[in-house]
Structure formats: C-alpha cells, structure tokens
Design a protein around this motif. Structure first.
Motif, PDB file in Angstrom:
ATOM      1  N   UNK A 248      30.116  39.922 -28.080  1.00  0.00           N
ATOM      2  CA  UNK A 248      28.845  39.234 -28.233  1.00  0.00           C
ATOM      3  C   UNK A 248      28.022  39.310 -26.946  1.00  0.00           C
TER       4      UNK A 248
ATOM      5  N   UNK B  62      26.571  42.590 -26.903  1.00  0.00           N
ATOM      6  CA  UNK B  62      25.765  42.917 -28.074  1.00  0.00           C
ATOM      7  C   UNK B  62      26.356  44.000 -28.955  1.00  0.00           C
ATOM      8  N   UNK B  63      27.685  44.088 -29.001  1.00  0.00           N
ATOM      9  CA  UNK B  63      28.293  45.058 -29.915  1.00  0.00           C
ATOM     10  C   UNK B  63      29.091  44.285 -30.964  1.00  0.00           C
ATOM     11  N   UNK B  64      29.636  44.992 -31.942  1.00  0.00           N
ATOM     12  CA  UNK B  64      30.345  44.266 -32.991  1.00  0.00           C
ATOM     13  C   UNK B  64      31.827  44.611 -32.994  1.00  0.00           C
ATOM     14  N   UNK B  65      32.594  43.747 -33.643  1.00  0.00           N
ATOM     15  CA  UNK B  65      34.045  43.931 -33.760  1.00  0.00           C
ATOM     16  C   UNK B  65      34.388  44.110 -35.231  1.00  0.00           C
ATOM     17  N   UNK B  66      35.482  44.812 -35.486  1.00  0.00           N
ATOM     18  CA  UNK B  66      35.973  44.911 -36.859  1.00  0.00           C
ATOM     19  C   UNK B  66      36.595  43.566 -37.232  1.00  0.00           C
ATOM     20  N   UNK B  67      36.985  43.433 -38.505  1.00  0.00           N
ATOM     21  CA  UNK B  67      37.581  42.171 -38.936  1.00  0.00           C
ATOM     22  C   UNK B  67      38.824  41.847 -38.112  1.00  0.00           C
TER      23      UNK B  67
ATOM     24  N   UNK C  50      26.941  50.766 -31.840  1.00  0.00           N
ATOM     25  CA  UNK C  50      25.636  50.646 -32.465  1.00  0.00           C
ATOM     26  C   UNK C  50      24.595  50.215 -31.452  1.00  0.00           C
TER      27      UNK C  50
ATOM     28  N   UNK D   5      16.197  36.338 -32.934  1.00  0.00           N
ATOM     29  CA  UNK D   5      16.572  37.642 -32.401  1.00  0.00           C
ATOM     30  C   UNK D   5      17.847  37.546 -31.568  1.00  0.00           C
ATOM     31  N   UNK D   6      18.906  38.256 -31.984  1.00  0.00           N
ATOM     32  CA  UNK D   6      20.149  38.175 -31.218  1.00  0.00           C
ATOM     33  C   UNK D   6      20.097  39.001 -29.932  1.00  0.00           C
ATOM     34  N   UNK D   7      19.064  39.802 -29.785  1.00  0.00           N
ATOM     35  CA  UNK D   7      18.984  40.672 -28.611  1.00  0.00           C
ATOM     36  C   UNK D   7      18.007  40.130 -27.567  1.00  0.00           C
TER      37      UNK D   7
END
Lengths: 160, 680
Positions: B521, B524-529, B546, B609-611
């Motif tokens: 977070x 600003x990237x994402x994680x898999x489940x 991304x 906006x999360x960014x």
C-alpha cells in the motif's frame, strides 16, 4: 409465447481483472451463453451508476458489474467504492420498483475465466427467471403514467 | 444517435477479422461486414471489410490504404482482445496519419467466437458489439502519450540476494542506488544458509563477495537498520522518506573491531539470524561477515537502556564510537524508479500442532537446521539433537509443512523439495544417520535439480510418499521408547507406517512478509490473495507492477529459489536501466482532468484518489488532477457530482455511446418511441 425469453445483459468489466478473465475464458474455450455484452472500463471504480440506469433504460434486462476481488484492486481500493455504489444502486432500483437482482456485482480475478463464465451463466438464468425488464412499463408505473419525466432526467444526467 | 448533430459526420471504417477460422467458424464475418456497411451507414460507416488476418501486414495495409483513400476519421477493428493487438492497430492508424486513439477494438474472438457455439446467436452478438464500438469510436478523441522525465537514481528496498543483485547491476552501469535494509546487515535469508542446492556450494562463499561489493560500491548508498517511511511522487520522480533507526554507534568512528560485543555482559537468544538456536550480545552484528560491519545496540536487552548503568561497550570502545544519545533520523531521497525485493517470512511451524514443533524438543524447522549445519552457526556445523551433543541416528524430514495444505497455504513453496533433499544429503554425509523423507510429490524442476534427487536416492535416503499425520513421542512399543514417532500413510504401498526417529526436520513454507500488504500500500502496488506482490503480467512481465516505476524481484513476488531471485533482481535492474537510458518514459494518456469552470470545489474527489493525484487549490477553490500521478482508474470521474472531471479514453460520452450502440438493435418499438418523446 412462441420463443423462450432471451435476456440482454450488459456487463461492465475492469481492464485488469475481469476483462482479462473474459480473455482467459476465451483462450480456454470455456462456453457461456451469448446474452452478455461486455464493456471495458479501467476499473470497477469508474462505474457511474448512471451507466447501469442507461443500460436498463435502453433495453438491457440486466447488468453485471465485475471487478477485482476485495484487496486486489489494481488501483488499490477502488473496487470498494464500486461495492458501495452498487449497494446504493440496488436500493434505488428497489425504490423504482425494479428487482435489485437485475444488477449483480461479481468479483473475478484475471485468473478466473471459469468463474466469470459460470457467473455469466448463472446471471442469465436469474434474469431469464425474472422475465423481460420492460423499462417503459416500469417507469410508467413508478411515475404514475408520466414516463418521460424519469427518462428525460436520466438523459440530462448522462450529458452532464 | 448520441453524436452532436452540428458536428461533421465521422467517416468510419469497420474491419472484421476471420482470424483464420478462429472467428469465422462461429461468426458469419462476411455477413457482419455487409451488415455494418448497410445498417451503420447512418452512423458514419463508409467502409466495412472482412479479412483473413487483420493483424498481418497486409491487413494493416488495408486499413492504412482506406484511411488515406477513403479519408477515414475513425477505425473499428473487430478481432481479438485489445490486450493483444490494440497497439498493432493504433500503429497502423498512426502510420496513415490518423491518431491511434481514434481506433477502437471489439473483441469478437475471446468474447464471442471462442465462448459461444450457436452461429446465429454469436453473429448477432458480434453485430451488437460492433455497433457499440462504432458508437463509441465517434466519441473518441485524439490523445497524445504523456512523456515523463526519469530521475537517474534508484531505490532498492531489501538487501537479500535479489536486492543486492539489482543494486549491483544498476550501480555498475554508473547510476546511483540507495539500498535500504531493515536489519543491521544486508544478506537476507541466504546469509543464514550453509550449502546451496543443487551444487552444494557454500552460501557464504558466494554471497559474501557480493555483499562486500554492494557495501563498498561508490554508487551504492547502503541504508541498513532503516525502513521506508513514506513514498510520494510518481514514476521518474519519487520522493522517499527513509527512517534510520538509531544504531547507538557512530558509523564514521566504528572500525568493526568487535571489542564492544566481546565486553557486553548481556547475552540473549538470537531469534532472528540464529533462528533461536544461538546467542548474541546486546550490542551485535548479526553475523561475522555482516555488511556494514558496524554493530547496533538492542535497547530492549541492553542493560544500560533498561537499568541505566553498565556502559561497558562505551568504556572499552577504542575509538569512542558508542553514542547512547542517538535518535531516529529521517532522510529524504529523490529517485526515478523503485525495486522492491523484500523477500519472505518463514511459516510458523507451531501452527501445525500435530507435528510437535515447540513441544517436542527434537523437532526442528528448516531454518534452524540451516543454522545448525553452518560452520559459523551455534553448533559450529555439528548436526546434533537439542541437547547440543548427541548426533542423531535417524532423521525424518517432512516436506510441505504449511504448503499445499488447505489449512494453511494452497500454493507450493517451490524450494522445500530441493532443500529437504539437501538436508538429507548433509545428514547422511555428516552423521551417517538413516534419513526418511516424507513427501507428497517430488518437485525437482530446473537445471541439475533432478540429478541431485537421483544422487540423494543413490546415497540411500529413504522416501515415503504420503502426508505425515502426526509426530509424537507416545511410544507404542519398546522400539519406539525415547524416539519421536512419525505416523504417515505410505501411499505407494497403501499402508500406515510408524517410523521412530531421533530428529525431525520440518520444511516450512515460504510466506509473504507479515507486513507485505502494508508495504504494498505504501508503494501503491497490489498483492495477490495470498499476499505476494502482484506482477504486471504473470508470464510476460514478471518484474514490473501495475504502478509505473515500481518493480518487484525475488521471493516478495512468490516463493522462489536463489537462481530465480538473482535473475529477477537483474531483470528488474534491466527494466530500470532501460528507463534511465532513455531519460524519459511514455505513459498511456488515460487520465482524468478537472474542468476548472465546472468544478464547484466540493472536494468529494479529493479523498477518493488512492494515489494522491488530486490536489485542491484553496485560492481558486477548484481541484486539479496531477497527470503524472493519475493512474487513470476513473473513480473520481464517476464520483464528480458536477460532471467536471472527464476521463480521457474512457469518457462518459464514450461509455454511454457504447451502451447505446450495443443495445440499439434490440430496442422494442415502444422504447424508441419513448426516446423520441424524450427528445421532443
């Protein structure tokens, strides 16, 4: 009735997960009924509820909203915003006398082509069971006969 | 339809691809093309063609020629997924002088021909989707890619082997790298290991030179005992705030002589590096070859910090390098790109209660065993039971502890089969003990791995195929007295077996770092489940994310062994260097823009906006989207009550037109009347 009712469903997909799930379902040749037409958005968070109303008012019998699983949004958390809007929208639809079940939110990751196909099949059957939406008739009922009021309101909102 | 009647009508070309027979077997493509030219003529379609392979150079030339000869102003290609060929057709338009963003793709292969069987229904759906594409493309606007300059410095987070490799690659090219590590030394998990599979070279022998290079490299600024606190900015120009935890040792004065930890009266169990098997002083470096060589004081265990007196280290330090007054400091660095190589955590084997770890003394985890085998470890490389002296006569090694198990993690941890085989070999070699490996499936892919398995088989290690049910010390007969008994089904002979051993090793799973989601977070990237960082593409882009400018490498992206971690570190560095070399990056122009005149200053968008891309101008009372920060999700566009925010590439006009187009041939007569009434 001579022919069985074939519902028309508009599906909104997220560019990063569910649209890719649709790609994957295709690559894997997973079959699902042809009643759903998909529109690509960058994120389920882009879904303006107006889009859903627009689709229903233009002849769709149901709408499918798809996005990344909670916690997996490519834009961190925008799918949660889609979820909130979805819940509010369902309430609004119920107030308009439209079955909330005509709009469905589905989470599907880019790896879940099979899941997406299954969800589409299920939704098609659910909408088939609900029957045609008949928006003009519904609107007439909800507005006491003056159908144009709501329709005009929506087209205004749309251009805004 | 939705097009502005005052506007000149667009001249649209529709191209329907056969894709060999991939599309044409299920969709009547010739019919679709004829239909489009006829039924969509009012909407501006002047050319509609079908072609065997639109993506071929001949197919592309067809479009280019039509743009030039027919004066097309918009192009719709009904073919495969835009994820495959959007750039191809944008390129074709561009070559013919038409802005690439005036081209729209309709996916009639992945979404129609490959997923449907009824030719009539599939053809009808293809038509509806093409109508949607045509209506949408009318609303498309020409867009230009964004160009963002790239700051040549790079931040690498995590000083394990992946991070070290990435840092060295970039530094060797002459560019500056900040290497941040939260432990007192770089080295990561690899520094804890003894031997590495399948070649059995000593981990320290191959890692230490790399650590030293990273530590002394003129282009690498090592920030150990530090953590990233905050990340602001965007690709090409991130501002990163790094917290430097106090070492209580002045780095400029310290020579790393080691007198302080020799004189420190306090000895505590080392839970981190020695995995709880060994001890360290309250002032310490995690291991002898630590880089940097400066120790840190562990305030929780330091007698001076706890009781106010002692200061032995300070008294004996020959260079007066101890400073008890140090506090946390924050530094801020500017970088163009970031590589996250934050590694993994080991599964807590206590969670599998039936395997007895933490309850039965002689059940060890894989990392404990690594330390035990290591010549500089707590037992000086002797393989012994928990009493510290007795070598085991029999050892059971259990694979997949916490992996491939619905109760814990479904995934395979990749390295455990090979490291368990390595353990079997080391036990045999050093103690001559009988070794049993309990496995579900033997996974020894990659170069020389299966050969290593064959070698261990030949050495006489016994293999039992089956998941272990229980590890217990409850003996059922004289042969089991004083032993640990492993109860397992041997699925190859279809029998339950009880095998008494002296020592049990648990090949614990690799898990994402406990704080992986928090870190993701922050960047600003994402994680898999499961919690692993998500790559941009699982096959074709495994080190990018991304988020532009943020790359991932090593086990943070998923379980992996040393060679793959090193490859990913180098790969991520390669991606960063390519950007530094170009000096700028081109970004997709899918961005939100606030029309100041329409903005009411309600600030609803600001918090969405999360960014952090939306800033508010207090003086003008309007919001503004910073384009370099905006990722184009469109949440603010959907939320703006004034309709003041537009999203290029995915505007309201485009989406509404597409909806309308997709449905315009289904509308019952009364609906059309209603629409006319609404217009009247």
């Amino acid at each position: 009735m001579s022919e069985p009712f074939e519902p028309v469903i508009i599906g909104f997909t997220c560019n990063w997960c569910s649209y890719r799930a649709a790609d994957l379902a295709g690559t894997a040749r997973v079959k699902y009924p042809p009643n759903v037409r998909l529109i690509r958005l960058m994120c389920s968070g882009r879904l303006d509820p107006t889009f859903v109303l627009k689709a229903l008012s233009q002849g769709a019998d149901g709408v499918m909203i798809t996005g990344c699983h909670p916690g997996e949004c490519h834009y961190i958390e925008q799918n949660y915003k889609a979820m909130r809007r979805y819940l509010l929208l369902r309430r609004t639809l119920a107030q308009m006398g439209i079955e909330p079940g005509r709009v469905k939110l589905v989470w599907a990751s880019a790896a879940e082509g099979v899941k997406l196909a299954k969800e589409i099949s299920t939704l098609v059957e659910e909408i088939r069971a609900l029957g045609p939406l008949n928006w003009p008739g519904r609107v007439k009922m909800a507005t006491g006969g003056n159908g144009t009021a709501v329709s005009a309101h929506i087209s205004q909102e749309v251009t805004a | 339809m939705s097009a502005d009647p005052t506007k000149d009508k667009e001249r649209i070309g529709v191209y329907v691809c056969h894709c060999g027979t991939n599309i044409s077997a299920t969709v009547d493509v010739e019919n679709v093309a004829v239909w489009a030219k006829d039924k969509l003529a009012d909407d501006g379609v002047v050319v509609a063609r079908d072609y065997k392979f639109m993506c071929s150079s001949l197919g592309q030339e067809l479009i280019e020629r039509d743009i030039e000869r027919e004066g097309l102003t918009r192009v719709v290609v009904a073919a495969c997924s835009p994820h495959l060929h959007e750039n191809t057709f944008r390129g074709a338009c561009h070559r013919a002088g038409l802005n690439g963003y005036l081209c729209e793709m309709v996916s009639i292969r992945e979404q129609v021909s490959w997923v449907h069987t009824d030719k009539i229904a599939a053809t009808a759906k293809a038509k509806a989707m093409i109508a949607g594409g045509v209506e949408r493309v009318i609303e498309n606007e020409p867009l230009e890619s964004l160009h963002v300059p790239i700051h040549p410095d790079t931040l690498v987070v995590g000083g394990g082997i992946a991070g070290i490799q990435a840092a060295l690659e970039i530094a060797d090219s002459g560019n500056k790298v900040y290497l941040v590590e939260r432990e007192p030394s770089i080295g990561g998990h690899m520094a804890q290991f003894d031997k590495t599979f399948p070649t059995l070279d000593c981990a320290a022998c191959i890692l230490t030179p790399k650590m030293v290079s990273a530590g002394t490299h003129p282009n690498i600024e090592l920030l150990t005992w530090s953590e990233v606190e905050r990340v602001d900015g965007f690709v090409g120009n991130f501002t990163v705030t790094i917290k430097k935890k106090p070492r209580y040792v002045i780095e400029e004065l310290c020579t790393g002589c080691g007198i302080c930890w020799e004189k420190c009266p306090k000895h505590v169990v080392d839970d981190v590096f020695e995995a709880g098997l060994g001890y360290r002083a309250a002032v310490y470096t995690p291991f002898a070859q630590a880089v940097p060589k400066y120790p840190v004081i562990d305030t929780e265990n330091c007698t001076y910090f706890q009781r106010g007196k002692c200061r032995a280290c300070e008294k004996f330090c020959p260079t007066n390098a101890i400073d008890f007054t140090q506090t946390e400091t924050y530094i801020s660095v500017t970088v163009g790109n970031i590589i996250l190589a934050t590694g993994y955590d080991l599964f807590d084997a206590r969670r599998v209660v039936q395997y007895g770890y933490g309850r039965l003394a002689n059940v060890f985890t894989s990392i404990e065993f690594e330390r035990m085998c290591n010549a500089s470890g707590p037992t000086n490389g002797e393989i012994v039971l928990r009493d510290g002296v007795t070598p085991p006569k029999s050892v059971g090694i259990i694979h997949c502890v916490g992996s491939r198990d619905r109760n814990y993690n479904n995934y395979c941890s990749v390295i455990c089969c090979m490291s368990s085989l390595k353990f079997a070999h080391l036990v045999k070699e050093r103690t001559g003990a009988e070794v049993y490996n309990f496995y579900i499936d033997m996974r020894t892919a990659y170069k020389d791995y299966d050969e290593f398995y064959q070698r261990v088989l030949e050495e006489g290690t016994l293999f039992v195929r089956g998941r272990v049910a229980e590890v217990t010390d409850a003996a059922r007969g004289p042969g089991e007295e004083g032993k640990i008994i492993i109860q397992a089904e041997d699925t190859l002979i279809g029998k339950q077996r009880r095998i008494p051993v002296d020592m049990v090793l648990l090949a614990a799973a690799l898990e994402p770092r406990k704080d992986a989601k928090e870190v993701a977070q922050k960047f600003g990237i994402s994680c898999s489940a499961n919690g692993w960082y998500t790559e941009k593409h699982p096959k074709l882009d495994p080190v990018a994310t991304m988020t532009e400018g943020i790359f991932i490498a090593g086990a943070a992206q998923g379980p992996k062994d040393i060679p793959t971690s090193v490859s990913q570190g180098a790969a991520a560095a390669g991606r960063v260097l390519n950007r530094i070399g170009r000096g700028e990056i081109e970004l997709e122009p899918v961005r939100a823009t606030v029309e100041a005149a329409k903005c009411s200053g309600c600030r609803i968008c600001n918090n969405l906006c999360p960014f952090g891309a939306i800033i508010f101008h207090e003086d003008l009372m309007v919001s503004e989207v910073k384009h370099a920060l905006c990722q184009g999700c469109g949440t603010c566009v959907a939320a703006c009550p004034a309709g003041a925010i537009s999203g290029s590439g995915f505007s309201n006009g485009q989406i509404l037109a597409q909806i309308e187009g997709m449905l315009m041939f289904d509308q019952p007569a009364n609906l059309l009347n209603l629409a006319e009434m609404a217009l009247a």
